[in-house]
Design a protein around this motif. Sequence first.
Motif, PDB file in Angstrom:
ATOM      1  N   ALA A 110     -27.762 -43.794   8.908  1.00  0.00           N
ATOM      2  CA  ALA A 110     -28.213 -43.007  10.069  1.00  0.00           C
ATOM      3  C   ALA A 110     -29.681 -42.589   9.955  1.00  0.00           C
ATOM      4  O   ALA A 110     -30.443 -42.746  10.922  1.00  0.00           O
ATOM      5  CB  ALA A 110     -27.319 -41.792  10.256  1.00  0.00           C
ATOM      6  N   PRO A 111     -30.133 -42.084   8.819  1.00  0.00           N
ATOM      7  CA  PRO A 111     -31.554 -41.669   8.750  1.00  0.00           C
ATOM      8  C   PRO A 111     -32.524 -42.850   8.778  1.00  0.00           C
ATOM      9  O   PRO A 111     -33.727 -42.652   8.963  1.00  0.00           O
ATOM     10  CB  PRO A 111     -31.635 -40.938   7.402  1.00  0.00           C
ATOM     11  CG  PRO A 111     -30.232 -40.656   6.993  1.00  0.00           C
ATOM     12  CD  PRO A 111     -29.421 -41.754   7.576  1.00  0.00           C
ATOM     13  N   LEU A 112     -32.006 -44.075   8.593  1.00  0.00           N
ATOM     14  CA  LEU A 112     -32.873 -45.239   8.493  1.00  0.00           C
ATOM     15  C   LEU A 112     -33.064 -45.949   9.824  1.00  0.00           C
ATOM     16  O   LEU A 112     -33.970 -46.773   9.963  1.00  0.00           O
ATOM     17  CB  LEU A 112     -32.295 -46.236   7.473  1.00  0.00           C
ATOM     18  CG  LEU A 112     -31.917 -45.669   6.096  1.00  0.00           C
ATOM     19  CD1 LEU A 112     -31.286 -46.753   5.235  1.00  0.00           C
ATOM     20  CD2 LEU A 112     -33.139 -45.078   5.412  1.00  0.00           C
ATOM     21  N   LEU A 113     -32.222 -45.636  10.819  1.00  0.00           N
ATOM     22  CA  LEU A 113     -32.270 -46.351  12.094  1.00  0.00           C
ATOM     23  C   LEU A 113     -33.470 -45.909  12.917  1.00  0.00           C
ATOM     24  O   LEU A 113     -33.808 -44.727  12.967  1.00  0.00           O
ATOM     25  CB  LEU A 113     -30.979 -46.105  12.882  1.00  0.00           C
ATOM     26  CG  LEU A 113     -29.683 -46.587  12.226  1.00  0.00           C
ATOM     27  CD1 LEU A 113     -28.481 -46.161  13.052  1.00  0.00           C
ATOM     28  CD2 LEU A 113     -29.701 -48.100  12.051  1.00  0.00           C
ATOM     29  N   SER A 114     -34.111 -46.887  13.575  1.00  0.00           N
ATOM     30  CA  SER A 114     -35.259 -46.555  14.419  1.00  0.00           C
ATOM     31  C   SER A 114     -35.170 -47.205  15.791  1.00  0.00           C
ATOM     32  O   SER A 114     -35.318 -46.543  16.812  1.00  0.00           O
ATOM     33  CB  SER A 114     -36.567 -46.967  13.735  1.00  0.00           C
ATOM     34  OG  SER A 114     -36.576 -48.363  13.481  1.00  0.00           O
ATOM     35  N   ASP A 115     -34.907 -48.516  15.854  1.00  0.00           N
ATOM     36  CA  ASP A 115     -34.871 -49.220  17.134  1.00  0.00           C
ATOM     37  C   ASP A 115     -33.938 -50.413  17.000  1.00  0.00           C
ATOM     38  O   ASP A 115     -34.034 -51.166  16.017  1.00  0.00           O
ATOM     39  CB  ASP A 115     -36.274 -49.701  17.523  1.00  0.00           C
ATOM     40  CG  ASP A 115     -36.279 -50.377  18.883  1.00  0.00           C
ATOM     41  OD1 ASP A 115     -36.151 -51.613  18.938  1.00  0.00           O
ATOM     42  OD2 ASP A 115     -36.395 -49.665  19.898  1.00  0.00           O
ATOM     43  N   PHE A 146     -31.890 -51.985   3.183  1.00  0.00           N
ATOM     44  CA  PHE A 146     -32.275 -51.811   4.589  1.00  0.00           C
ATOM     45  C   PHE A 146     -33.767 -52.042   4.771  1.00  0.00           C
ATOM     46  O   PHE A 146     -34.216 -52.562   5.793  1.00  0.00           O
ATOM     47  CB  PHE A 146     -31.895 -50.410   5.061  1.00  0.00           C
ATOM     48  CG  PHE A 146     -31.796 -50.273   6.560  1.00  0.00           C
ATOM     49  CD1 PHE A 146     -30.604 -50.519   7.223  1.00  0.00           C
ATOM     50  CD2 PHE A 146     -32.902 -49.902   7.309  1.00  0.00           C
ATOM     51  CE1 PHE A 146     -30.514 -50.397   8.601  1.00  0.00           C
ATOM     52  CE2 PHE A 146     -32.829 -49.770   8.683  1.00  0.00           C
ATOM     53  CZ  PHE A 146     -31.621 -50.022   9.332  1.00  0.00           C
ATOM     54  N   ALA A 147     -34.553 -51.682   3.776  1.00  0.00           N
ATOM     55  CA  ALA A 147     -36.006 -51.847   3.861  1.00  0.00           C
ATOM     56  C   ALA A 147     -36.437 -53.274   3.580  1.00  0.00           C
ATOM     57  O   ALA A 147     -37.467 -53.728   4.086  1.00  0.00           O
ATOM     58  CB  ALA A 147     -36.692 -50.898   2.882  1.00  0.00           C
ATOM     59  N   GLU A 148     -35.660 -54.006   2.795  1.00  0.00           N
ATOM     60  CA  GLU A 148     -36.097 -55.320   2.322  1.00  0.00           C
ATOM     61  C   GLU A 148     -35.392 -56.504   2.980  1.00  0.00           C
ATOM     62  O   GLU A 148     -35.877 -57.635   2.886  1.00  0.00           O
ATOM     63  CB  GLU A 148     -35.889 -55.410   0.801  1.00  0.00           C
ATOM     64  CG  GLU A 148     -36.698 -54.381   0.022  1.00  0.00           C
ATOM     65  CD  GLU A 148     -36.302 -54.305  -1.440  1.00  0.00           C
ATOM     66  OE1 GLU A 148     -36.926 -53.535  -2.181  1.00  0.00           O
ATOM     67  OE2 GLU A 148     -35.354 -55.027  -1.840  1.00  0.00           O
ATOM     68  N   CYS A 149     -34.268 -56.283   3.640  1.00  0.00           N
ATOM     69  CA  CYS A 149     -33.456 -57.383   4.156  1.00  0.00           C
ATOM     70  C   CYS A 149     -33.302 -57.322   5.673  1.00  0.00           C
ATOM     71  O   CYS A 149     -33.387 -56.240   6.268  1.00  0.00           O
ATOM     72  CB  CYS A 149     -32.059 -57.371   3.514  1.00  0.00           C
ATOM     73  SG  CYS A 149     -32.081 -57.568   1.720  1.00  0.00           S
TER      74      CYS A 149
END
Length: 598
Positions: A61-66, A41-44
């Motif tokens: 879920a904890p990774l979603l921002s916008d 999720f951070a790299e792709c």
Amino acid sequence: MIGLISATAAGAAARDRLAAAWPERTRVYDGPARDAVRAAFAECEQLVCFLATGAVVRLIAPLLSDKASDAGVVCVDESGRFAVSLVGGHGGGANDLAREVAEVLDARPVVTTATDAVGVPGLDTLGLPVEGDVAGVSRALLDGEPVALRAEVSWPLPALPVGAEGAYTIRLTDRHLDAVPEREVVLRPPSLVVGVGASRGAPVEEVLGLVEAALRDAGLSARSVGELATVDAKAEEPGIVRAAERLGVPLVTYSAGELARVAVPNPSGAPLAAVGTPSVAEAAALARGGELLVPKRKSERTDGRPAMATCAVVRRPARGRLAVVGLGPGARDLLTPRAKAELRRASVLVGLDQYVDQIRDLLRPGTRVLESGLGAEEERARTAVEEARRGQAVALIGSGDAGVYAMASPALAEASDDIDVVGVPGVTAALAAGAILGAPLGHDHVSISLSDLHTPWEVIERRVRAAAEADLVVTFYNPRSRGRDWQLPKALGILAEHRAPATPVGVVRNASRPDESSRLTTLAALDPATVDMMTVVTVGNTATREIAGRMVTPRGYRWQESRPKPPEHPEHPEHPKHPEHAETTRHPEHAVNKEESR
């Protein structure tokens, strides 16, 4: 890059199939699913998770921002039956990715985005910057509420179910707005070109500050800048290059000679002496035409030193888009994905009424359909070009391949360089018929229309005779109608002067359609009365044979089986493996080209 994550052996097998299909697009993440998802999720930009949707929801879920910046995520179930667009359907491209994954894995794409489900283009998928009440206006479109389109500038858009009035509004403008009113969406077309000139070493802050001030003072939006333009000599000037990067637009350059030919209101001797043209900023902005909104202006410096940058702003003329689309021979599965995409992209469809009926269900709601009957080809071509010149996105359709006895020729004869033209190939009637018959087009072949409505018979006869003398396989289009019943017998007679009576002839009617019929006969036995305008007639050459009920033309002039058996010893000069028989030295008609054989 697309991150691939799996947790089971079955998931890994499907994952590896996708990785093999897209080696340049994908990266496999091993290890515990939680760690793999977080890293991907951070790299792709996108993820394909071969996991249960519930598990993926908890992991991301904890990774979603916008939703505008989050990665698009697709889930594939354990048995590989479904590819589910989970998040980022539009902004992250998950909807399109789900369809691509499904195609590779032979799965079913699952897309639940409302606009995709009913065929209405998402306002955030049009490729234009968008502002305002996207959710509210989209909901109004879906609910069938009246939505008005206010186009302050002309720009090709796909079909939208809009009208002249409505409680909700879609506004297409390049003007600056302090705020977007309620129930309104603003679309920003890239309609502005900013021409820039700069002295050597001009700071990016000075160039960018000048551009932003010019737009602000003219009441224009920086989000509608489509490109920065300058002279070739400044193509690598750091201040200009970085200004384009910070605006997020391409830098387009022209030669000094090209710019010197552009008429401008404010020529100057300074750029003429420096780079060979009396204008850089105005000429570069006006190089492809348009309306000069901001004449040349110079940057202002607080230190009292001379200005180092100039700019001018032009609203370029909207370029309509004409897609000439081949629909194939009739079967829906022979309509190419590219053709489908162009049909759904168009806001105006132009075509023969019976062809429109074939694909009407593929059109988006709001598509304006301009259909006409047989015999109006030139009128349809003119209509399509005129609509494109008005800034519309137009699809002009034809059967088979639109460039083969169809609409591409008359349309391109009408079109000039003021519109963008895209050709979409289709499966021709000759190819569809050939596939049904076997392989009649295995060697050199020619297609000839026997209709003398547009071509004098003398010209057609000369072409038939040339094909006969050249021993080409011949496919006849438009072979016979109620008003033209003698042309086909005449053409067959010409071929018979050069070919044996037993030459195979294939006759296919309505290729690929539900009432398709085909038969294999001979040049002597063919009854022209059994042929009509829905039929394609393919006449073999002197090497064509009927094999197991199929019409086959060899790739060479002679059949492999008819050649003498070569000596068994490789060192014999007539053995195929002898150096003298290498593929690079063999006669081209008898060489087997490996690339062509694939």
